[in-house]
Write a protein that holds these residues in place. Structure first.
Motif, short mmCIF file in Angstrom:
data_model
loop_
_atom_site.label_atom_id
_atom_site.label_comp_id
_atom_site.label_asym_id
_atom_site.label_seq_id
_atom_site.Cartn_x
_atom_site.Cartn_y
_atom_site.Cartn_z
N ASP A 98 0.82 -1.21 0.00
CA ASP A 98 0.00 0.00 0.00
C ASP A 98 0.86 1.26 0.00
OD1 ASP A 98 -2.37 -1.39 -0.02
OD2 ASP A 98 -2.61 -1.35 2.14
N HIS A 99 2.07 1.17 0.54
CA HIS A 99 2.94 2.33 0.63
C HIS A 99 4.02 2.32 -0.46
CE1 HIS A 99 0.87 2.12 4.37
NE2 HIS A 99 1.46 3.19 4.84
N GLY A 100 3.97 1.36 -1.34
CA GLY A 100 4.98 1.25 -2.39
C GLY A 100 4.75 2.24 -3.51
N VAL A 101 5.73 2.40 -4.33
CA VAL A 101 5.64 3.29 -5.48
C VAL A 101 5.17 2.46 -6.68
CG1 VAL A 101 7.01 4.76 -7.01
CG2 VAL A 101 7.54 4.67 -4.57
N PRO A 102 4.19 2.96 -7.41
CA PRO A 102 3.71 2.20 -8.58
C PRO A 102 4.83 2.01 -9.60
CG PRO A 102 2.33 4.13 -8.16
CD PRO A 102 3.50 4.22 -7.25
N ARG A 103 4.75 0.93 -10.35
CA ARG A 103 5.75 0.69 -11.39
C ARG A 103 5.63 1.76 -12.47
NH1 ARG A 103 1.62 -2.87 -12.32
NH2 ARG A 103 1.03 -3.24 -14.50
N ARG A 104 6.68 1.90 -13.25
CA ARG A 104 6.78 2.98 -14.24
C ARG A 104 5.62 2.97 -15.23
NH1 ARG A 104 6.53 7.05 -16.44
NH2 ARG A 104 8.12 8.08 -17.69
N ALA A 105 5.17 1.80 -15.65
CA ALA A 105 4.07 1.72 -16.61
C ALA A 105 2.79 2.35 -16.05
CB ALA A 105 3.82 0.27 -17.00
N VAL A 106 2.51 2.14 -14.79
CA VAL A 106 1.30 2.69 -14.15
C VAL A 106 1.38 4.21 -14.10
CG1 VAL A 106 -0.02 2.76 -12.00
CG2 VAL A 106 0.88 0.58 -12.84
N ILE A 107 2.55 4.73 -13.75
CA ILE A 107 2.73 6.18 -13.71
C ILE A 107 2.57 6.77 -15.11
CG2 ILE A 107 4.40 8.03 -13.26
CD1 ILE A 107 5.53 6.19 -11.03
N ALA A 108 3.17 6.14 -16.10
CA ALA A 108 3.06 6.63 -17.48
C ALA A 108 1.62 6.64 -17.95
CB ALA A 108 3.93 5.77 -18.41
N LYS A 109 0.87 5.59 -17.65
CA LYS A 109 -0.54 5.53 -18.07
C LYS A 109 -1.34 6.66 -17.43
CE LYS A 109 -4.37 2.65 -19.13
NZ LYS A 109 -4.57 3.16 -20.48
N SER A 110 -1.07 6.93 -16.16
CA SER A 110 -1.81 7.97 -15.44
C SER A 110 -1.47 9.38 -15.91
CB SER A 110 -1.52 7.89 -13.94
OG SER A 110 -1.94 6.66 -13.44
N LEU A 111 -0.20 9.63 -16.20
CA LEU A 111 0.23 11.00 -16.43
C LEU A 111 0.66 11.34 -17.85
CD1 LEU A 111 2.42 11.40 -13.21
CD2 LEU A 111 0.05 12.13 -13.56
N GLU A 112 1.12 10.33 -18.60
CA GLU A 112 1.75 10.65 -19.87
C GLU A 112 1.12 10.00 -21.08
OE1 GLU A 112 5.65 9.15 -19.15
OE2 GLU A 112 5.91 10.37 -17.36
N ARG A 113 0.71 8.74 -20.94
CA ARG A 113 0.27 7.97 -22.10
C ARG A 113 -1.05 7.24 -21.80
NH1 ARG A 113 5.77 4.96 -23.88
NH2 ARG A 113 4.39 4.13 -25.45
N PRO A 114 -2.12 7.98 -21.55
CA PRO A 114 -3.38 7.35 -21.14
C PRO A 114 -4.01 6.45 -22.19
CG PRO A 114 -3.71 9.68 -21.59
CD PRO A 114 -2.23 9.43 -21.65
N ASP A 115 -3.65 6.63 -23.46
CA ASP A 115 -4.25 5.83 -24.53
C ASP A 115 -3.56 4.49 -24.73
OD1 ASP A 115 -6.07 7.88 -24.96
OD2 ASP A 115 -4.79 8.85 -26.46
N ASP A 116 -2.39 4.30 -24.13
CA ASP A 116 -1.67 3.03 -24.26
C ASP A 116 -2.13 2.06 -23.18
OD1 ASP A 116 -0.25 4.16 -26.32
OD2 ASP A 116 1.54 4.56 -25.13
N SER A 117 -2.12 0.79 -23.50
CA SER A 117 -2.51 -0.22 -22.51
C SER A 117 -1.36 -0.43 -21.53
CB SER A 117 -2.85 -1.54 -23.19
OG SER A 117 -1.68 -2.16 -23.67
N LEU A 118 -1.68 -0.93 -20.34
CA LEU A 118 -0.65 -1.26 -19.36
C LEU A 118 0.29 -2.33 -19.90
CD1 LEU A 118 -2.31 -1.19 -15.83
CD2 LEU A 118 -0.40 0.20 -16.67
#
Length: 134
Positions: A98-118
């Motif tokens: 719960d306190h961990g940092v999301p993996r890079r793909a999750v961050i990218a989907k949220s902030l940079e590349r919402p149209d790409d799949s995980l």
């Protein structure tokens, strides 16, 4: 001391800071050691350093080099670093934590590349991401 530009996100925003204020501080952290080495000095950004060839990786020359004139060098005490347990893997959060940092793909989907799949992003930011810079 000189630091070559290496492939990355192709952004040089941070270098603008050096053009406005050349004062720098570098902190050297060695895995497993508690103490850190600090270097304070002033920096210039060079596009044509005569020693650039010595910093090449394969046939890739750095486009820019940050050259630091060293003003002072000293070690930081290791007490706080050791107390942080930064080098103790059992204290590290995981992506499932719960306190961990999301993996890079999750961050990218949220902030940079919402149209790409995980799945696509996991492949892109996967194991080869850092190994295929050159």
């Amino acid at each position: 001391m000189a630091l070559p530009d290496r492939p990355g996100n192709r952004r040089v925003d941070g270098l603008r800071n050096l053009l406005q204020d050349p004062h720098v501080a570098l902190e050297f952290v060695i895995p497993g050691r508690g103490d850190t080495l600090r270097i304070n000095g002033t920096a210039v950004v060079l596009a044509d350093a005569p020693y650039a060839q010595r910093m090449a990786v394969g046939d890739k020359l750095p486009q820019l080099i940050i050259e630091v004139a060293i003003g002072e060098v000293f070690f930081h005490c290791s007490k706080a670093f050791l107390r942080s347990e930064a080098w103790e893997p059992s204290t590290w959060p995981t992506q499932d934590d719960d306190h961990g940092v999301p993996r890079r793909a999750v961050i990218a989907k949220s902030l940079e590349r919402p149209d790409d799949s995980l799945e696509e992003l996991d492949r892109y930011y996967g194991i080869g991401y850092g190994r295929e810079l050159y």
